[in-house]
Structures are given as C-alpha cells and as structure tokens.
Design a protein around this motif. Structure first.
Motif, PDB file in Angstrom:
ATOM      1  N   ARG A 192      -6.068   2.725  -1.387  1.00 36.22           N
ATOM      2  CA  ARG A 192      -6.385   3.574  -2.539  1.00 36.22           C
ATOM      3  C   ARG A 192      -6.933   2.709  -3.671  1.00 36.22           C
ATOM      4  N   LEU A 193      -8.111   3.098  -4.157  1.00 37.26           N
ATOM      5  CA  LEU A 193      -8.775   2.394  -5.246  1.00 37.26           C
ATOM      6  C   LEU A 193      -9.302   3.395  -6.264  1.00 37.26           C
ATOM      7  N   TYR A 194      -9.630   2.903  -7.445  1.00 37.88           N
ATOM      8  CA  TYR A 194     -10.486   3.670  -8.329  1.00 37.88           C
ATOM      9  C   TYR A 194     -11.882   3.749  -7.704  1.00 37.88           C
ATOM     10  N   ASP A 195     -12.702   4.636  -8.191  1.00 37.09           N
ATOM     11  CA  ASP A 195     -14.027   4.819  -7.591  1.00 37.09           C
ATOM     12  C   ASP A 195     -14.914   3.596  -7.721  1.00 37.09           C
ATOM     13  N   ASP A 196     -14.586   2.678  -8.646  1.00 36.22           N
ATOM     14  CA  ASP A 196     -15.391   1.465  -8.834  1.00 36.22           C
ATOM     15  C   ASP A 196     -14.761   0.246  -8.167  1.00 36.22           C
ATOM     16  N   GLY A 197     -13.690   0.442  -7.399  1.00 36.33           N
ATOM     17  CA  GLY A 197     -13.071  -0.648  -6.673  1.00 36.33           C
ATOM     18  C   GLY A 197     -11.867  -1.275  -7.342  1.00 36.33           C
ATOM     19  N   ARG A 198     -11.579  -0.907  -8.576  1.00 31.47           N
ATOM     20  CA  ARG A 198     -10.388  -1.439  -9.245  1.00 31.47           C
ATOM     21  C   ARG A 198      -9.125  -0.908  -8.571  1.00 31.47           C
ATOM     22  N   ILE A 199      -8.044  -1.676  -8.674  1.00 29.80           N
ATOM     23  CA  ILE A 199      -6.778  -1.283  -8.056  1.00 29.80           C
ATOM     24  C   ILE A 199      -5.916  -0.549  -9.075  1.00 29.80           C
ATOM     25  N   PRO A 200      -5.495   0.670  -8.771  1.00 27.87           N
ATOM     26  CA  PRO A 200      -4.666   1.429  -9.708  1.00 27.87           C
ATOM     27  C   PRO A 200      -3.309   0.760  -9.944  1.00 27.87           C
ATOM     28  N   ASP A 201      -2.838   0.841 -11.176  1.00 26.76           N
ATOM     29  CA  ASP A 201      -1.561   0.224 -11.532  1.00 26.76           C
ATOM     30  C   ASP A 201      -0.376   0.894 -10.845  1.00 26.76           C
ATOM     31  N   ASP A 202      -0.547   2.147 -10.406  1.00 29.02           N
ATOM     32  CA  ASP A 202       0.574   2.851  -9.781  1.00 29.02           C
ATOM     33  C   ASP A 202       0.523   2.811  -8.255  1.00 29.02           C
ATOM     34  N   ASN A 203      -0.334   1.961  -7.660  1.00 29.66           N
ATOM     35  CA  ASN A 203      -0.258   1.750  -6.224  1.00 29.66           C
ATOM     36  C   ASN A 203       1.121   1.177  -5.874  1.00 29.66           C
ATOM     37  N   PRO A 204       1.629   1.458  -4.679  1.00 30.60           N
ATOM     38  CA  PRO A 204       3.045   1.163  -4.402  1.00 30.60           C
ATOM     39  C   PRO A 204       3.417  -0.311  -4.343  1.00 30.60           C
ATOM     40  N   PHE A 205       2.455  -1.208  -4.061  1.00 32.40           N
ATOM     41  CA  PHE A 205       2.832  -2.605  -3.843  1.00 32.40           C
ATOM     42  C   PHE A 205       2.172  -3.564  -4.832  1.00 32.40           C
ATOM     43  N   VAL A 206       1.745  -3.048  -5.979  1.00 30.54           N
ATOM     44  CA  VAL A 206       1.040  -3.903  -6.936  1.00 30.54           C
ATOM     45  C   VAL A 206       1.946  -4.980  -7.518  1.00 30.54           C
ATOM     46  N   ASP A 207       3.234  -4.747  -7.545  1.00 33.54           N
ATOM     47  CA  ASP A 207       4.155  -5.711  -8.147  1.00 33.54           C
ATOM     48  C   ASP A 207       4.817  -6.623  -7.126  1.00 33.54           C
ATOM     49  N   GLN A 208       4.432  -6.516  -5.862  1.00 34.48           N
ATOM     50  CA  GLN A 208       5.038  -7.361  -4.838  1.00 34.48           C
ATOM     51  C   GLN A 208       4.146  -8.563  -4.553  1.00 34.48           C
ATOM     52  N   ALA A 209       4.751  -9.727  -4.651  1.00 37.12           N
ATOM     53  CA  ALA A 209       4.007 -10.973  -4.452  1.00 37.12           C
ATOM     54  C   ALA A 209       3.369 -10.996  -3.073  1.00 37.12           C
ATOM     55  N   GLU A 210       2.115 -11.426  -3.025  1.00 39.64           N
ATOM     56  CA  GLU A 210       1.345 -11.628  -1.808  1.00 39.64           C
ATOM     57  C   GLU A 210       0.939 -10.339  -1.094  1.00 39.64           C
ATOM     58  N   ALA A 211       1.414  -9.197  -1.555  1.00 36.96           N
ATOM     59  CA  ALA A 211       1.028  -7.934  -0.916  1.00 36.96           C
ATOM     60  C   ALA A 211      -0.431  -7.622  -1.214  1.00 36.96           C
ATOM     61  N   LYS A 212      -1.075  -6.896  -0.294  1.00 37.90           N
ATOM     62  CA  LYS A 212      -2.417  -6.372  -0.535  1.00 37.90           C
ATOM     63  C   LYS A 212      -2.270  -5.178  -1.484  1.00 37.90           C
ATOM     64  N   LYS A 213      -2.743  -5.352  -2.702  1.00 43.12           N
ATOM     65  CA  LYS A 213      -2.452  -4.397  -3.773  1.00 43.12           C
ATOM     66  C   LYS A 213      -3.115  -3.037  -3.565  1.00 43.12           C
ATOM     67  N   ALA A 214      -4.129  -2.973  -2.715  1.00 43.42           N
ATOM     68  CA  ALA A 214      -4.841  -1.715  -2.508  1.00 43.42           C
ATOM     69  C   ALA A 214      -4.137  -0.804  -1.507  1.00 43.42           C
ATOM     70  N   ILE A 215      -3.106  -1.280  -0.816  1.00 41.69           N
ATOM     71  CA  ILE A 215      -2.452  -0.479   0.221  1.00 41.69           C
ATOM     72  C   ILE A 215      -1.776   0.739  -0.395  1.00 41.69           C
ATOM     73  N   TRP A 216      -1.964   1.879   0.260  1.00 39.18           N
ATOM     74  CA  TRP A 216      -1.314   3.135  -0.129  1.00 39.18           C
ATOM     75  C   TRP A 216      -0.235   3.516   0.884  1.00 39.18           C
ATOM     76  N   SER A 217      -0.512   3.327   2.191  1.00 40.11           N
ATOM     77  CA  SER A 217       0.492   3.542   3.239  1.00 40.11           C
ATOM     78  C   SER A 217       0.205   2.560   4.365  1.00 40.11           C
ATOM     79  N   TYR A 218       1.187   2.381   5.260  1.00 39.32           N
ATOM     80  CA  TYR A 218       1.017   1.370   6.306  1.00 39.32           C
ATOM     81  C   TYR A 218       1.713   1.815   7.585  1.00 39.32           C
ATOM     82  N   GLY A 219       1.620   0.952   8.631  1.00 40.39           N
ATOM     83  CA  GLY A 219       2.187   1.310   9.927  1.00 40.39           C
ATOM     84  C   GLY A 219       1.298   2.244  10.724  1.00 40.39           C
ATOM     85  N   HIS A 220      -0.032   2.113  10.546  1.00 42.55           N
ATOM     86  CA  HIS A 220      -0.997   2.953  11.264  1.00 42.55           C
ATOM     87  C   HIS A 220      -1.654   2.140  12.383  1.00 42.55           C
ATOM     88  N   ARG A 221      -2.249   2.860  13.336  1.00 39.80           N
ATOM     89  CA  ARG A 221      -2.921   2.187  14.450  1.00 39.80           C
ATOM     90  C   ARG A 221      -4.434   2.181  14.249  1.00 39.80           C
TER      91      ARG A 221
END
Length: 372
Positions: A192-221
């Motif tokens: 999940r991104l803003y339309d210009d590619g910026r990462i929203p502050d309320d994405n779920p993993f923005v505050d976790q070190a080393e996490a990919k900040k753009a992730i919205w959900s995971y565990g997919h194939r």
C-alpha cells in the motif's frame, strides 16, 4: 523460533482461526447462455491487463512487453515503455488508471524488471502518462528485491481503494520458505502506497526496524486478482495455491494469510506441504478451490445489463479454461457457474464503464459479453 518481525503480536488478537469455506459447491454449466461472447480484439498472445479510457478505447498490456491501444476497430502500439523482463510468468502485467485520471492522466503499470540487485528480475510498479501514443513522465514507484532468475510468482495486480491509496500484489517468486512470512523481505505480500509512491504513516509495519514499510498484508503465494467490493469497499484478493488450495481472501491491514505454514493445497508431486490448514494468528480464506482452477483476473458485477449476475464475482480460470461466476450471500459462496467453457485460458475479466463485461483469453483476444 519465529522472529517478532515475522508475527507482530499486536495483530494476533484480530485474526480468525475458523475453517475456510471449502469448494463443496459443485460448479454448474448452464443449459442455455444469456449472452454471446463477441470477439472485439483478436490475435493477442496474452492480454494480461486492460483499462477503459474515459474518451473511449481500451488500453491493454501483452505479457511480452507491449502496450497497445484499441479504438474504433484499430490497434496501435504505445511506445517508450520500460525494459520488461519477460521470463516464465513475468513480463508486462497489470494496468490501472488513477481514480482522478481525467484530470491528472496517470496510468499505473506492473511489470518484471531487471533493475536492482542480483541476476534475473522482480516485480516493479511505475506510473506514467500517455501522450501522442508514448509513455511520458515515467516514475518508478516500487521495485521488489532481490532479483531472481526463477520464472514463477511475480503477481501482480493493481487496485486503488476508496481513499485513493495504491494497492498492488507481488508473488513470493517461488521462494516459499523465505519470502512470504518475512516482513523484512519482498514477495508474497500486498503493498500500500500513496499514489505518488510515498509510504503512508499508518501502514502496519512502518515502525518496525528492517521491515518493508510498504507492506499491507503478508503470507500470500501468487495473487493475480484484486478487486474492491462495490458495497463494503473492502479489498478482495485471490491467489494461486499449489496443487489445490487456491484462495479468495478479504485483505486486512497487517494480517498474515498463512502461506506456506497453513494451506489446503499439496505439492505438485502429491507430497504434503504441511499438516496444518489453520493456526492462531493466521487468517483463513473466505473460499478455497480444490482442485485448483488457477485463478487470474477478478471483477464484481454491478451492471444492470446482466440481471441474473448483479452482485456476482467473476474469476478467470487458467487451468480449466473458463470464466467462473460465483454468487455470494453474506460473504459465502452459494452458487458456482461455468461460463465461456472451453474458450481458452482466461487471463483477465473487467467490467467497463458502460456496464459490459470484457474477458481476455490467451492466444485469442479480448471478448465482450453481450446479453441476449
């Protein structure tokens, strides 16, 4: 032992451990069809994505790396595309228009790209504008890493939600034991991104070190279907399972959808992947297909042109070569119907602004379903 980065504790209480609705609804083949399939654009090897431009015409992608524009019976090729890594399941994939396209002209593309670290390629998301049959003002918004020479599981569909956020899928690139459960790595995720590619502050993993900040959900194939539910606005997704266990999911913020720790599928060789179909902290699919239909493309029917179909979900089947219509009641599949049976591998399905359903079939072209 699982790293805390992989299973954030504060989300566990939100997740369901109930069993999925399994594919116990036998698919029906109607005795008579209420439509004819009219071939609109022929001689297409693999029309992966398509959008309908406000002033008329269809813009569609071919996996080989070509972007084409159809209007009034004529097809022209769009120039100045990025370099596309056409390998296996990867190539030029989905297309989507900005919700405010008529005013800003932004077109979004997903494609396999060799840019970045490592040999091979991985999924990228870009936006550009169309001017004099050329892509201009190109901006790369996201590039998954690292590259891989594997040919499978690039994803990738694009959708905008009602708040204007850009959502897209990237498959786990065939690296199931590493990518989908690790939020420090790309692959097997919805982003999940803003339309210009910026990462929203309320994405779920923005505050976790080393996490990919753009992730919205995971565990997919390998998600190849995204669509907004027309009433709730929720993001629905479907993804390829292995042998069995294709899934429909309602995508929620920060949720783990389980692959490959839980699955209803097995290896292509017939051996088990896991003995678990559920686990606390991992979301169950809304529906799962066994045997696999190999789903690609996804659209809700809101049009009045198909009176019996309104509210249905349409999904293409690559494996069995038909278009599937699923009737839903309270987020349960209550009826399945096989349409366009034997027409070929259905890659995509979309409802146009004029209410007609368009279906792309590999090796043939793009069809319009015309009610009788």
């Amino acid at each position: 032992m699982q790293n805390s980065l992989l299973f954030p504790i504060f989300f566990v209480v939100l997740l369901s451990t109930s069993c999925a609705q399994t594919s116990d609804k036998e698919i029906k083949t109607p005795e008579t069809l209420d439509f004819t399939a009219e071939l609109v654009i022929d001689d297409i090897e693999n029309a992966w994505g398509m959008v309908f431009l406000p002033k008329g015409g269809i813009l569609y992608s071919e996996k080989s790396g070509k972007l084409k524009f159809y209007n009034s019976g004529r097809v022209s090729e769009v120039e100045n595309l990025p370099e596309v890594y056409n390998r296996g399941q990867g190539g030029l994939m989905d297309i989507e228009l900005h919700p405010n396209y008529e005013n800003n002209g932004w077109i979004y593309l997903s494609y396999a790209s060799t840019e970045g670290n490592g040999k091979g390629g991985n999924t990228a998301i870009m936006r550009a504008k169309l001017s004099n049959n050329k892509l201009v003002q190109q901006e790369k918004l996201y590039k998954a890493s690292p590259n891989s020479t594997r040919g499978q599981h690039f994803g990738s569909r694009i959708e905008f939600d009602r708040d204007g956020y850009l959502l897209f899928s990237i498959g786990e690139r065939g690296n199931r034991d590493v990518n989908p459960q690790d939020i420090t790595r790309d692959g097997g995720k919805i982003y999940r991104l803003y339309d210009d590619g910026r990462i929203p502050d309320d994405n779920p993993f923005v505050d976790q070190a080393e996490a990919k900040k753009a992730i919205w959900s995971y565990g997919h194939r390998n998600p190849q279907g995204l669509a907004l539910h027309p009433e709730t606005g929720q993001l629905w997704e479907h993804e390829h399972g292995p042998r069995g266990g294709d899934e429909i999911n309602i995508i929620q913020k920060g949720v783990n959808y389980g692959w490959p720790i839980i699955t209803y599928g097995i290896n292509y060789s017939g051996t088990p992947i896991t003995d678990e179909t559920s686990r606390p902290g991992m979301e169950q699919p809304l529906y799962q297909w066994t045997p696999s239909i190999a789903p690609s493309g996804m659209a809700f029917v809101t049009s009045d042109k198909y009176s019996k179909w309104k509210g249905s979900l349409l999904v293409g089947s690559l494996a069995f070569q038909y278009l599937e219509r699923l009737e839903l009641h309270n987020n349960k599949v209550v009826y399945r119907e096989k349409l366009m049976d034997g027409m070929g591998r259905v890659r995509n399905v979309r409802q146009a602004p004029d209410g007609f359903i368009y279906v792309s079939v590999e090796g043939k072209g793009i069809y319009r379903l015309v009610p009788k």
